[in-house]
Design a protein around this motif. Sequence first.
Motif, PDB file in Angstrom:
ATOM      1  N   ALA A  65       0.793  -1.173  -0.029  1.00 11.49           N
ATOM      2  CA  ALA A  65       0.076  -0.152  -0.106  1.00 11.49           C
ATOM      3  C   ALA A  65       0.732   1.237   0.014  1.00 11.49           C
ATOM      4  O   ALA A  65       0.668   2.237  -0.869  1.00 11.49           O
ATOM      5  CB  ALA A  65      -0.959  -0.101   1.114  1.00 11.49           C
ATOM      6  N   GLU A  96      -5.980  -3.461  -0.975  1.00 13.29           N
ATOM      7  CA  GLU A  96      -6.995  -2.506  -1.801  1.00 13.29           C
ATOM      8  C   GLU A  96      -7.586  -1.679  -0.742  1.00 13.29           C
ATOM      9  O   GLU A  96      -7.738  -0.363  -1.009  1.00 13.29           O
ATOM     10  CB  GLU A  96      -8.024  -3.275  -2.504  1.00 13.29           C
ATOM     11  CG  GLU A  96      -7.333  -4.197  -3.766  1.00 13.29           C
ATOM     12  CD  GLU A  96      -6.838  -5.418  -3.270  1.00 13.29           C
ATOM     13  OE1 GLU A  96      -7.423  -5.924  -1.971  1.00 13.29           O
ATOM     14  OE2 GLU A  96      -6.403  -6.121  -3.834  1.00 13.29           O
ATOM     15  N   ILE A  97      -8.080  -2.140   0.417  1.00  5.87           N
ATOM     16  CA  ILE A  97      -8.696  -1.399   1.551  1.00  5.87           C
ATOM     17  C   ILE A  97      -7.944  -0.361   1.985  1.00  5.87           C
ATOM     18  O   ILE A  97      -8.332   0.846   2.277  1.00  5.87           O
ATOM     19  CB  ILE A  97      -9.315  -2.405   2.480  1.00  5.87           C
ATOM     20  CG1 ILE A  97     -10.503  -3.318   1.883  1.00  5.87           C
ATOM     21  CG2 ILE A  97      -9.784  -1.620   3.911  1.00  5.87           C
ATOM     22  CD1 ILE A  97     -10.860  -4.400   2.802  1.00  5.87           C
ATOM     23  N   ILE A  99      -5.359   1.069   0.601  1.00  4.08           N
ATOM     24  CA  ILE A  99      -4.947   2.160  -0.369  1.00  4.08           C
ATOM     25  C   ILE A  99      -6.339   3.015  -0.496  1.00  4.08           C
ATOM     26  O   ILE A  99      -6.357   4.406  -0.623  1.00  4.08           O
ATOM     27  CB  ILE A  99      -4.641   1.590  -1.786  1.00  4.08           C
ATOM     28  CG1 ILE A  99      -3.325   0.715  -1.753  1.00  4.08           C
ATOM     29  CG2 ILE A  99      -4.803   2.678  -2.576  1.00  4.08           C
ATOM     30  CD1 ILE A  99      -2.991   0.068  -2.879  1.00  4.08           C
ATOM     31  N   LYS A 100      -7.573   2.567  -0.491  1.00  2.00           N
ATOM     32  CA  LYS A 100      -8.758   3.193  -0.507  1.00  2.00           C
ATOM     33  C   LYS A 100      -9.091   4.094   0.388  1.00  2.00           C
ATOM     34  O   LYS A 100      -9.099   5.378   0.490  1.00  2.00           O
ATOM     35  CB  LYS A 100      -9.941   2.456  -0.697  1.00  2.00           C
ATOM     36  CG  LYS A 100     -10.141   1.771  -2.123  1.00  2.00           C
ATOM     37  CD  LYS A 100     -11.166   0.828  -2.105  1.00  2.00           C
ATOM     38  CE  LYS A 100     -11.321   0.120  -3.480  1.00  2.00           C
ATOM     39  NZ  LYS A 100     -12.582  -0.819  -3.689  1.00  2.00           N
ATOM     40  N   GLN A 101      -8.678   3.595   1.886  1.00  2.00           N
ATOM     41  CA  GLN A 101      -9.014   4.305   3.073  1.00  2.00           C
ATOM     42  C   GLN A 101      -7.753   5.520   3.015  1.00  2.00           C
ATOM     43  O   GLN A 101      -8.112   6.695   3.239  1.00  2.00           O
ATOM     44  CB  GLN A 101      -8.762   3.483   4.369  1.00  2.00           C
ATOM     45  CG  GLN A 101      -9.883   2.436   4.273  1.00  2.00           C
ATOM     46  CD  GLN A 101     -11.147   3.182   4.707  1.00  2.00           C
ATOM     47  OE1 GLN A 101     -11.050   4.200   5.650  1.00  2.00           O
ATOM     48  NE2 GLN A 101     -12.271   2.552   4.552  1.00  2.00           N
ATOM     49  N   LEU A 103      -6.393   7.010   0.710  1.00  2.00           N
ATOM     50  CA  LEU A 103      -6.567   8.189  -0.498  1.00  2.00           C
ATOM     51  C   LEU A 103      -7.585   9.212   0.153  1.00  2.00           C
ATOM     52  O   LEU A 103      -7.640  10.205  -0.054  1.00  2.00           O
ATOM     53  CB  LEU A 103      -6.903   7.598  -1.782  1.00  2.00           C
ATOM     54  CG  LEU A 103      -5.733   6.735  -2.520  1.00  2.00           C
ATOM     55  CD1 LEU A 103      -6.326   6.087  -3.723  1.00  2.00           C
ATOM     56  CD2 LEU A 103      -4.852   7.921  -2.918  1.00  2.00           C
ATOM     57  N   LYS A 104      -8.634   8.554   0.925  1.00  3.00           N
ATOM     58  CA  LYS A 104      -9.696   9.394   1.486  1.00  3.00           C
ATOM     59  C   LYS A 104      -9.286  10.325   2.672  1.00  3.00           C
ATOM     60  O   LYS A 104      -9.746  11.488   2.648  1.00  3.00           O
ATOM     61  CB  LYS A 104     -10.887   8.509   2.032  1.00  3.00           C
ATOM     62  CG  LYS A 104     -11.679   7.768   1.129  1.00  3.00           C
ATOM     63  CD  LYS A 104     -12.774   6.848   1.883  1.00  3.00           C
ATOM     64  CE  LYS A 104     -13.475   6.067   0.773  1.00  3.00           C
ATOM     65  NZ  LYS A 104     -14.234   5.171   1.444  1.00  3.00           N
ATOM     66  N   ASN A 105      -8.036   9.674   3.343  1.00  7.50           N
ATOM     67  CA  ASN A 105      -7.584  10.597   4.484  1.00  7.50           C
ATOM     68  C   ASN A 105      -6.381  11.326   4.058  1.00  7.50           C
ATOM     69  O   ASN A 105      -6.253  12.252   4.920  1.00  7.50           O
ATOM     70  CB  ASN A 105      -7.094   9.467   5.615  1.00  7.50           C
ATOM     71  CG  ASN A 105      -8.184   8.852   6.173  1.00  7.50           C
ATOM     72  OD1 ASN A 105      -9.350   9.360   6.339  1.00  7.50           O
ATOM     73  ND2 ASN A 105      -8.328   7.411   6.371  1.00  7.50           N
TER      74      ASN A 105
END
Length: 106
Positions: A65, A96-97, A99-101, A103-105
Amino acid sequence: MLSSLDPKQIIHSIASGDVGTIQSLKGIGPKTAQRVILDLKDKVLKIYDLSEISMPQHNISREEALSALEVLGYVRKNAEKVVDKIIKENPEAGVEILIKQALKNL
């Protein structure tokens, strides 16, 4: 080292051979980071019982990540803080989780 990282983080990094974390400290390059791990790993493992040190279970997911976030242009130190926080909240998170989280933060 102690001014930048928590002592447990340093112990974890040395015990697991995490050159990236040691290298991310100001004034420590790749050779010095490898030397620190080489010199201290056996001593750290002797002194600290591994059951006391909760070794990161998803070190591979974490590194993948962080690499992905670096490729996207994020600073490694900032990404490490966010990813570590996500892992604390959700230790079973996959790459994946994470990276997604992150990117949100970020």
